[in-house]
Design an enzyme around this catalytic site. Structure first.
Site, PDB file in Angstrom:
ATOM      1  N   ASN A  10     -18.778  29.088 -30.516  1.00 24.36           N
ATOM      2  CA  ASN A  10     -18.186  28.151 -29.677  1.00 24.36           C
ATOM      3  C   ASN A  10     -16.814  27.937 -29.995  1.00 24.36           C
ATOM      4  OD1 ASN A  10     -17.241  25.835 -28.191  1.00 24.36           O
ATOM      5  ND2 ASN A  10     -19.256  24.661 -28.853  1.00 24.36           N
ATOM      6  N   ARG A  90     -19.764  30.471 -26.020  1.00 24.62           N
ATOM      7  CA  ARG A  90     -19.695  29.239 -25.112  1.00 24.62           C
ATOM      8  C   ARG A  90     -18.286  29.425 -24.422  1.00 24.62           C
ATOM      9  NH1 ARG A  90     -17.822  23.319 -26.046  1.00 24.62           N
ATOM     10  NH2 ARG A  90     -18.397  22.605 -24.070  1.00 24.62           N
ATOM     11  N   HIS A 179     -20.911  20.418 -19.145  1.00 28.43           N
ATOM     12  CA  HIS A 179     -22.064  20.114 -20.007  1.00 28.43           C
ATOM     13  C   HIS A 179     -23.381  20.848 -19.241  1.00 28.43           C
ATOM     14  CE1 HIS A 179     -20.697  16.128 -21.745  1.00 28.43           C
ATOM     15  NE2 HIS A 179     -20.382  17.165 -22.595  1.00 28.43           N
ATOM     16  N   ARG A 240     -12.095   9.768 -24.120  1.00 26.79           N
ATOM     17  CA  ARG A 240     -11.629   9.873 -22.643  1.00 26.79           C
ATOM     18  C   ARG A 240     -11.953   8.751 -21.737  1.00 26.79           C
ATOM     19  NH1 ARG A 240     -14.379  15.447 -22.116  1.00 26.79           N
ATOM     20  NH2 ARG A 240     -14.639  15.613 -24.349  1.00 26.79           N
ATOM     21  N   GLU A 383     -27.818  23.278 -26.800  1.00 26.24           N
ATOM     22  CA  GLU A 383     -27.137  24.357 -26.129  1.00 26.24           C
ATOM     23  C   GLU A 383     -27.005  25.745 -26.660  1.00 26.24           C
ATOM     24  OE1 GLU A 383     -23.476  21.628 -24.433  1.00 26.24           O
ATOM     25  OE2 GLU A 383     -24.351  20.720 -26.160  1.00 26.24           O
TER      26      GLU A 383
END
Ligand code: AMP
Length: 395
Positions: A10, A90, A179, A240, A383
Site C-alpha cells: 500500500n 492497493r 473503502h 477531514r 483489507e
C-alpha cells in the site's frame, strides 16, 4: 504443499505499508511500514514472529524505491521469497474503468494513469510503489486492487450529483466512493456470521477509522456510500470535514484564503482535530471528553450524530436489513461511540446489549444488540487479506 504467500503493498505519498499474507491462514507473516519518505528521518519498521525492528532509510534518492529494495532484502533474509507467488497493490482510484481487481500490465498502468486526475495525491503514489515492485520482482505476477471498484454497482441515482450532467460527461464528476475493499470484506464476513448467502444479504457497513464512510450493501452489492468524488465527502473524520456546504468554500476564498489553504483546512485541519482543537485521534477525544474538555465533547457529538443520520437515511435503499456492521479502528474498538450511535437509532428498534458491546473489541467480532431486535454487529476489517485473495485468484 508449501504455503503460498502474497506480498501486499500500500504505497502512499510519503509511506509504504507492506505485509506478507499467508493465503491459507489469512495471517500476516510479516508486516511493516516505511514512512517519512522525503524527510531526513525516513525509516522502515516491521514485525516478524512477534518481534519489532526499525532501521533508517539512508538512501538519498527515491525513498519508495529504496524501501522496496530493503523489503526485497528483508524477505530474502527471512527466507520468505520462495513462497511469495504474487504481489498485490492497493490503488485508491479506479475511476469508471476498473470494476474489479486486475493483473498489472503496461495497459493497466496506462489506465491507472488515465484516471490520475481524479486522485492526484493518491494514484501517483500508488504507481510509484507498483513501478518499484515491478522492477524488484520482475518474475512475479502483480495485481491492482481498487478502493473504488466495489462501488461501481451503485445506480445512477446514487452516483449522480445534482449538478449539470455535462460535468459528468466532460470530467467524470460523480460519486465514486472509497473503502470498497473493507466494505466488501466485512459484508462477506457478516453474511457468514449470520449464515446467509451474501447475494441474499443486505447490510449497512460503517467503517470508522481515520477515514470514515458508510456503505449500503443490497444483495451483496454496494448501492450507495457516503464518500463521493473524493474521500473528503460524507462523515466527519479524523482530520477531514466530510460534507460541507460548498458555499463555505466561496466565502473563504472571498475572505482572501487561497485555494490551497481552504483545501488543506478541509482535508488536514478539520474533523476531530478541527472541532476539538486537540487531536485527530478518537482515543484522545474520548479521554479528553472524560476530563470535561468542551471541544472534545463537541467533536464526539458531531461525529456520532452524523454517523447515525447517514445510517438512518440509508434505510431508503433497502427492503430488508440483516445488520449494521461497525468496523475500522474506531468501529472495532470504541464502546462509547458505538453506544451513542445505537442510541440515536432506538426509534428503528436498535437496543444495545451492553455486555456484548463490551466484549466485541480488540479484534473480537460479535452481535452487539439485544436478541430478537434488529442487529448491529462488529466485524474487524482485513483489507490486506482481500488484496491477497484477489492477487491469488487472478493468477
Ligand atoms: P484506522 O484508521 O482504522 O486505523 O483507525 C484509527 C482510529 O481508530 C483512531 O482514531 C484511533 O484513535 C481509533 N482507535 C483505535 N483503537 C481505539 C480504541 N480502543 N478506542 C477508541 N478508538 C480507537
Amino acid at each position: 504443499m508449501a504455503n503460498k504467500f502474497v506480498l501486499v503493498i500500500n504505497s502512499g505519498s510519503s509511506s509504504l505499508k507492506f505485509a506478507v499474507i499467508d493465503t491459507i491462514s489469512g495471517e500476516a507473516v510479516l508486516s511493516g511500514l516505511g514512512e517519512c519518505f522525503g524527510l531526513e528521518d525516513s525509516r522502515m519498521s516491521w514485525k516478524y514472529q512477534g518481534e519489532k525492528k526499525e532501521v533508517a532509510i539512508t538512501d538519498e534518492g527515491n525513498h519508495h524505491q529504496a524501501a522496496i529494495s530493503m523489503l526485497v532484502d528483508l524477505v530474502n533474509e527471512l527466507g520468505l521469497t520462495e513462497n511469495i507467488v504474487s504481489v498485490g497493490h492497493r490503488v485508491v482510484h479506479g475511476g469508471e474503468t476498473f470494476t474489479k481487481s486486475v493483473l498489472i500490465t503496461e495497459q493497466t498502468i496506462k489506465d491507472i494513469e488515465a484516471v490520475q486526475d481524479l486522485a492526484p495525491l493518491h494514484n501517483p503514489a500508488n504507481l510509484l510503489g507498483i513501478r518499484a515492485a515491478l522492477e524488484a520482482f520482475p518474475s512475479l505476477p502483480q495485481v491492482a486492487v481498487f478502493d473504488t471498484a466495489f462501488h461501481q454497482t451503485m445506480p445512477a441515482k446514487a452516483f449522480t450529483g445534482g449538478i449539470a450532467h455535462e460535468l459528468y460527461e466532460k470530467y467524470a464528476i460523480r460519486r465514486y466512493g472509497f473503502h470498497g475493499t473493507s466494505h466488501f470484506y466485512v459484508s462477506r464476513e457478516a453474511a457468514k456470521m449470520l449464515d446467509k448467502p451474501i447475494d441474499k444479504a443486505s447490510f449497512i457497513s460503517v467503517h470508522l477509522g481515520n477515514g470514515a464512510s458508510v456503505c449500503v450493501i443490497k444483495d451483496g452489492q454496494s448501492v450507495d456510500t457516503s464518500m463521493g468524488f473524493t474521500p473528503l465527502a460524507g462523515l466527519m473524520m479524523g482530520t477531514r470535514s466530510g460534507d460541507l456546504d460548498p458555499g463555505v468554500i466561496e466565502f473563504l476564498l472571498k475572505k482572501g484564503w487561497t485555494q490551497d489553504e481552504v483545501f488543506d483546512t478541509l482535508n488536514k485541519k478539520s474533523g476531530f482535530l478541527g472541532v476539538s482543537g486537540l487531536t485527530s485521534d478518537a482515543r484522545g477525544i474520548l479521554d479528553a471528553m472524560e476530563e470535561g474538555h468542551e471541544g472534545a465533547t463537541l467533536a464526539f457529538e458531531v461525529f456520532t450524530y452524523r454517523v447515525a443520520k447517514f445510517i438512518s437515511s440509508y434505510m431508503v435503499c433497502l427492503d430488508s436489513l440483516d445488520g449494521i456492521i461497525f468496523t475500522g479502528g474506531i468501529g472495532e474498538n470504541s464502546l462509547p461511540i458505538r453506544s451513542k450511535i445505537l442510541g440515536y437509532l432506538k426509534l428503528l428498534g436498535y437496543k444495545e446489549d451492553k455486555a456484548a458491546n463490551e466484549a466485541a473489541r480488540f479484534g473480537a467480532s460479535g452481535i452487539i444488540t439485544e436478541d430478537g431486535g434488529p442487529i448491529a454487529m462488529v466485524i474487524p476489517t482485513n483489507e490486506e487479506l482481500v488484496i491477497a485473495q484477489d492477487a491469488v485468484s487472478l493468477i
